[in-house]
Design a protein around this motif. Structure first.
Motif, PDB file in Angstrom:
ATOM      1  N   CYS A   1       0.850  -1.186   0.000  1.00 35.56           N
ATOM      2  CA  CYS A   1       0.000   0.000   0.000  1.00 35.56           C
ATOM      3  C   CYS A   1       0.879   1.227   0.000  1.00 35.56           C
ATOM      4  O   CYS A   1       0.447   2.290   0.395  1.00 35.56           O
ATOM      5  CB  CYS A   1      -0.782  -0.031   1.311  1.00 35.56           C
ATOM      6  N   SER A   2       2.133   1.062  -0.403  1.00 34.39           N
ATOM      7  CA  SER A   2       3.081   2.087   0.013  1.00 34.39           C
ATOM      8  C   SER A   2       4.244   2.344  -0.910  1.00 34.39           C
ATOM      9  O   SER A   2       5.239   2.904  -0.481  1.00 34.39           O
ATOM     10  CB  SER A   2       3.649   1.667   1.358  1.00 34.39           C
TER      11      SER A   2
ATOM     12  N   GLY B   1      -2.601   4.472   0.035  1.00 31.37           N
ATOM     13  CA  GLY B   1      -1.857   4.299   1.276  1.00 31.37           C
ATOM     14  C   GLY B   1      -1.610   5.620   1.983  1.00 31.37           C
ATOM     15  O   GLY B   1      -1.114   5.644   3.093  1.00 31.37           O
TER      16      GLY B   1
ATOM     17  N   THR C   1      -7.190   2.980   1.941  1.00 36.40           N
ATOM     18  CA  THR C   1      -6.485   1.836   2.544  1.00 36.40           C
ATOM     19  C   THR C   1      -7.509   0.828   3.077  1.00 36.40           C
ATOM     20  O   THR C   1      -7.382  -0.383   2.877  1.00 36.40           O
ATOM     21  CB  THR C   1      -5.566   2.314   3.688  1.00 36.40           C
TER      22      THR C   1
ATOM     23  N   LEU D   1       2.653  -0.393   5.042  1.00 34.82           N
ATOM     24  CA  LEU D   1       2.380   1.043   5.000  1.00 34.82           C
ATOM     25  C   LEU D   1       3.610   1.885   4.690  1.00 34.82           C
ATOM     26  O   LEU D   1       4.742   1.476   4.910  1.00 34.82           O
ATOM     27  CB  LEU D   1       1.784   1.484   6.341  1.00 34.82           C
ATOM     28  N   SER D   2       3.323   3.088   4.229  1.00 33.62           N
ATOM     29  CA  SER D   2       4.361   4.059   3.902  1.00 33.62           C
ATOM     30  C   SER D   2       4.603   4.995   5.084  1.00 33.62           C
ATOM     31  O   SER D   2       3.651   5.401   5.755  1.00 33.62           O
ATOM     32  CB  SER D   2       3.891   4.881   2.702  1.00 33.62           C
TER      33      SER D   2
ATOM     34  N   ILE E   1       0.730   7.950  10.470  1.00 33.62           N
ATOM     35  CA  ILE E   1       0.703   6.553  10.012  1.00 33.62           C
ATOM     36  C   ILE E   1      -0.284   5.716  10.837  1.00 33.62           C
ATOM     37  O   ILE E   1      -0.858   4.745  10.334  1.00 33.62           O
ATOM     38  CB  ILE E   1       2.118   5.922  10.008  1.00 33.62           C
TER      39      ILE E   1
ATOM     40  N   CYS F   1       7.929  -0.280   8.021  1.00 30.62           N
ATOM     41  CA  CYS F   1       7.319   0.479   6.959  1.00 30.62           C
ATOM     42  C   CYS F   1       8.093   0.304   5.653  1.00 30.62           C
ATOM     43  O   CYS F   1       9.139  -0.331   5.634  1.00 30.62           O
ATOM     44  CB  CYS F   1       7.282   1.970   7.348  1.00 30.62           C
ATOM     45  N   ASN F   2       7.586   0.930   4.625  1.00 34.41           N
ATOM     46  CA  ASN F   2       8.292   0.982   3.353  1.00 34.41           C
ATOM     47  C   ASN F   2       9.333   2.120   3.423  1.00 34.41           C
ATOM     48  O   ASN F   2       9.628   2.621   4.502  1.00 34.41           O
ATOM     49  CB  ASN F   2       7.290   1.202   2.213  1.00 34.41           C
TER      50      ASN F   2
END
Ligand SMILES: Cc1cc2nc3c(=O)[nH]c(=O)nc-3n(C[C@H](O)[C@H](O)[C@H](O)COP(=O)(O)O)c2cc1C
Length: 305
Positions: free
Chosen positions: A128-129, A141, A147, A166-167, A173, A191-192
């Protein structure tokens, strides 16, 4: 004999230890993913797979910067259909497989999830990211409503747990994580990469062909830890920490902040698959020396006052 166990349970998925490779790192072929497992990981994560093969961005797509790496690969991948046989082969070799995937629309996310789920993966990781804004994906995202919607659509077809990755490139966040949880996510991966750039002073131009890219490696770790910390205070589902894990201390920091497992990316590129064994052994000694019996005994401990 020690009673100590490194096994973890993430939304019903039992892993021999709390480590995985991060999506996109050695995740593009069966034999490479098998090496990740043989290197000691608890499960392997595929490159993010889309509905059709993609070439990704032009070179340069990767540049080393202080404290990490910037990449703008542009989601190159052979497509979900191609990977069905790879997944079946890995499963035949006894390797637990998490399939990372993406789509351009909710329907595409659902279709790809269906293909990978039917192929027999142990879990899905909904990307999503991706920060290398692939145009047609828009800013998925970055909004808790989309989302939630994409997670809910995927959950309708998934036969396995769904992790939502997630980003960190968002204002809050934990709000996005709440959206994923409302959509039925079984776990959050946080996270990403963090969007950044680098400039060639002689050429007087950005180094990456895409101009911007995602920052990973040690420089990302404090940000990723903060993301896990905030998400752990917000949702009730398990969290998989990701960002700058290079050694066992980093992994333990993530566990203490509330992660039930960690994913390792840049450190695998730099140090090879042996990093998994080293991180796992370090976690084992940490538990032993401090009198803990299981990984879950230390999950979230830093939150206790
Ligand atoms: C070369 C490269 C390719 C990546 N490809 C993907 C991808 O396909 N899907 C994804 O969700 N994340 C991708 N990522 C992000 C990683 O999975 C991970 O979130 C990030 O690198 C932070 O972890 P690290 O600091 O341990 O590398 C990629 C990262 C790198 C360095």
């Amino acid at each position: 004999m020690s009673q100590l166990s490194l096994a973890v349970d993430i939304a019903g998925l039992r892993l021999r230890n709390p480590t995985m490779n991060a999506a996109g790192v050695l995740g593009i072929s069966g034999p490479l993913l098998k090496r990740v497992y043989e290197g000691g990981a608890g499960a392997v994560v595929t490159k993010s797979l889309g509905p059709v093969p993609r070439e990704g961005h032009h070179n340069p797509t990767l540049v080393t910067v202080e404290g990490g790496v910037l990449n703008a690969m542009g989601l190159p991948n052979p497509g979900a259909d191609y990977f069905v046989d790879v997944i079946r082969w890995l499963k035949g070799e006894g390797v637990p497989v998490v399939a990372s995937f993406f789509g351009a629309t909710i329907e595409e996310f659902r279709d790809v999830a269906c293909t990978l789920s039917d192929a027999g993966v142990d879990a899905l990781e909904l990307n999503c990211s991706c920060p290398n804004v692939v145009e047609e994906m828009g800013m998925l995202g970055a909004d808790c409503l989309n989302t939630e919607a994409v997670t809910a659509a995927v959950k309708e077809v998934a036969k396995t747990p769904v992790f939502v990755k997630l980003s960190p490139n968002v204002t809050d966040i934990s709000e996005i994580a709440r959206g994923a949880e409302r959509g039925g996510a079984d776990a959050i991966t946080a996270c990403n990469t963090l969007i950044g750039m680098a400039v060639d002073v002689d050429m007087r131009r950005p180094i990456l062909a895409n101009t911007t890219g995602g920052l990973s490696g040690p420089a990302l770790k404090p940000v990723a830890l903060r993301c896990v910390w905030e998400i752990a205070k917000t949702v009730d589902i398990p969290i998989i920490g990701c960002g700058g894990v290079t050694n066992w201390r980093d992994a333990v920091e993530f566990l203490l902040c509330g992660a039930s497992a960690v994913e390792i990316g840049t450190a695998v590129m730099e140090r090879g698959v042996e990093v998994f064994g080293m991180v796992v052994e370090g976690i084992r000694s940490y538990l032993e020396v401090n009198g803990f019996k299981e990984v879950k005994d230390i999950v979230g401990l830093a939150h206790e006052t």
